[in-house]
Design a protein around this motif. Structure first.
Motif, PDB file in Angstrom:
ATOM      1  N   LEU A  18       8.180  -8.983  -0.655  1.00  0.00           N
ATOM      2  CA  LEU A  18       8.381  -9.988  -1.693  1.00  0.00           C
ATOM      3  C   LEU A  18       9.697 -10.744  -1.484  1.00  0.00           C
ATOM      4  O   LEU A  18      10.719 -10.158  -1.139  1.00  0.00           O
ATOM      5  CB  LEU A  18       8.407  -9.295  -3.065  1.00  0.00           C
ATOM      6  CG  LEU A  18       8.409 -10.187  -4.303  1.00  0.00           C
ATOM      7  CD1 LEU A  18       7.083 -10.935  -4.425  1.00  0.00           C
ATOM      8  CD2 LEU A  18       8.660  -9.341  -5.555  1.00  0.00           C
ATOM      9  N   LEU A  77       3.423  -5.570  -3.336  1.00  0.00           N
ATOM     10  CA  LEU A  77       4.489  -6.569  -3.300  1.00  0.00           C
ATOM     11  C   LEU A  77       5.466  -6.344  -2.153  1.00  0.00           C
ATOM     12  O   LEU A  77       6.586  -6.869  -2.178  1.00  0.00           O
ATOM     13  CB  LEU A  77       5.236  -6.588  -4.635  1.00  0.00           C
ATOM     14  CG  LEU A  77       4.397  -6.925  -5.870  1.00  0.00           C
ATOM     15  CD1 LEU A  77       5.279  -7.004  -7.108  1.00  0.00           C
ATOM     16  CD2 LEU A  77       3.611  -8.221  -5.676  1.00  0.00           C
ATOM     17  N   LEU A 106       9.198 -16.031  -7.436  1.00  0.00           N
ATOM     18  CA  LEU A 106       8.850 -15.021  -6.441  1.00  0.00           C
ATOM     19  C   LEU A 106       7.788 -15.554  -5.483  1.00  0.00           C
ATOM     20  O   LEU A 106       7.001 -16.432  -5.832  1.00  0.00           O
ATOM     21  CB  LEU A 106       8.349 -13.751  -7.126  1.00  0.00           C
ATOM     22  CG  LEU A 106       9.327 -13.073  -8.089  1.00  0.00           C
ATOM     23  CD1 LEU A 106       8.660 -11.884  -8.771  1.00  0.00           C
ATOM     24  CD2 LEU A 106      10.594 -12.635  -7.362  1.00  0.00           C
ATOM     25  N   ILE A 145       2.926 -15.897  -8.392  1.00  0.00           N
ATOM     26  CA  ILE A 145       3.672 -15.521  -7.201  1.00  0.00           C
ATOM     27  C   ILE A 145       3.244 -16.487  -6.099  1.00  0.00           C
ATOM     28  O   ILE A 145       2.065 -16.543  -5.737  1.00  0.00           O
ATOM     29  CB  ILE A 145       3.392 -14.066  -6.773  1.00  0.00           C
ATOM     30  CG1 ILE A 145       3.893 -13.087  -7.831  1.00  0.00           C
ATOM     31  CG2 ILE A 145       4.056 -13.771  -5.428  1.00  0.00           C
ATOM     32  CD1 ILE A 145       3.659 -11.626  -7.476  1.00  0.00           C
ATOM     33  N   LEU A 162       5.264 -14.281  -1.845  1.00  0.00           N
ATOM     34  CA  LEU A 162       4.835 -13.402  -0.761  1.00  0.00           C
ATOM     35  C   LEU A 162       4.662 -14.258   0.479  1.00  0.00           C
ATOM     36  O   LEU A 162       3.827 -15.162   0.491  1.00  0.00           O
ATOM     37  CB  LEU A 162       3.526 -12.696  -1.117  1.00  0.00           C
ATOM     38  CG  LEU A 162       3.631 -11.571  -2.148  1.00  0.00           C
ATOM     39  CD1 LEU A 162       2.246 -11.152  -2.623  1.00  0.00           C
ATOM     40  CD2 LEU A 162       4.376 -10.375  -1.568  1.00  0.00           C
TER      41      LEU A 162
END
Length: 230
Positions: free
Chosen positions: A99, A96, A108, A28, A110
């Motif tokens: 997100l 998440l 994906l 991520i 953050l």
């Protein structure tokens, strides 16, 4: 069950960084410019139509439900993999919230410093993982789909993605076999995942009770865990 204790951002970031070393689906992205990304909730509301179309093009099928199923399976894998690895290796479940998804693909991100919780024990870990992945993400994705896909098929995809992620963690960290097996079996007995499939061996071999429809694409075949496989 008591509320989990908040983990500091540096510890969550460290856990995510370690998880990312396990493979692409465990990654991520964190921070950086917002350009090229959008909140994942927007993608869910739009039925992930762009990813479904891209999936259909990639596999050469006109069946929208096949594209939707394969897309959802991949997204589930990208959700389960990092949070499961963080949980069983570091005892941290990342939150998440906020997100983002890439504008041009399934990656994906953050955008802010990651947050999360310390989790101790299989019941707490199972509950936190189910909430973060299924309740807050996969249920929203399913609700937004504009293509009719059977709920049990989507649940089977979620279960299959979970076990595949667990096998990847097991390959990297065989010392976590006990907690991995317990958490996976706990999740497969929880909510929408209950009855979706079962672990059939000590190395987390799995048999699901539905089919993801991948065999319907040109050159497709039945997956090893498929209910239709001999």
């Amino acid at each position: 069950m008591k509320s989990p204790r908040q983990a500091p951002a540096p510890r969550v970031a460290e856990a995510l960084e370690e998880a990312a070393a396990f493979g692409t689906f465990f990654t991520i992205e964190r921070g950086g410019p917002d350009k090229g990304w959008h909140p994942v909730e927007e993608a869910y509301t739009a039925g992930c139509a762009d990813l479904i179309a891209a999936t259909c093009d990639r596999y050469g099928t006109r069946e929208q439900r096949v594209g939707a199923s394969v897309m959802q399976l991949g997204h589930a894998a990208r959700l389960w993999s990092p949070v499961l690895a963080c949980a069983v290796v570091q005892g941290i479940v990342p939150d998440l919230e906020g997100l983002h998804r890439a504008d041009d693909g399934p990656a994906l991100r953050l955008p802010a410093s990651p947050t999360g919780w310390y989790v101790e024990g299989v019941p707490a870990m199972t509950e936190a993982l189910y909430t973060v992945v299924v309740t807050r993400r996969l249920d929203a994705l399913a609700a937004g789909l504009r293509v009719r896909v059977a709920p049990r098929l989507l649940a089977g995809n979620a279960a299959s993605a979970l076990v595949e992620a667990a096998r990847a963690v097991l390959a990297a960290r065989p010392d976590r076999r006990g907690i991995l097996t317990a958490v996976v079996e706990g999740l497969l007995s929880t909510g929408r995942l209950s009855g979706a499939g079962k672990v059939t061996g000590p190395d987390l071999t799995f048999r699901r009770r539905s089919c993801c429809l991948y065999y319907r694409v040109p050159s497709g075949e039945k997956c090893e865990d498929c209910s239709l496989a001999g």
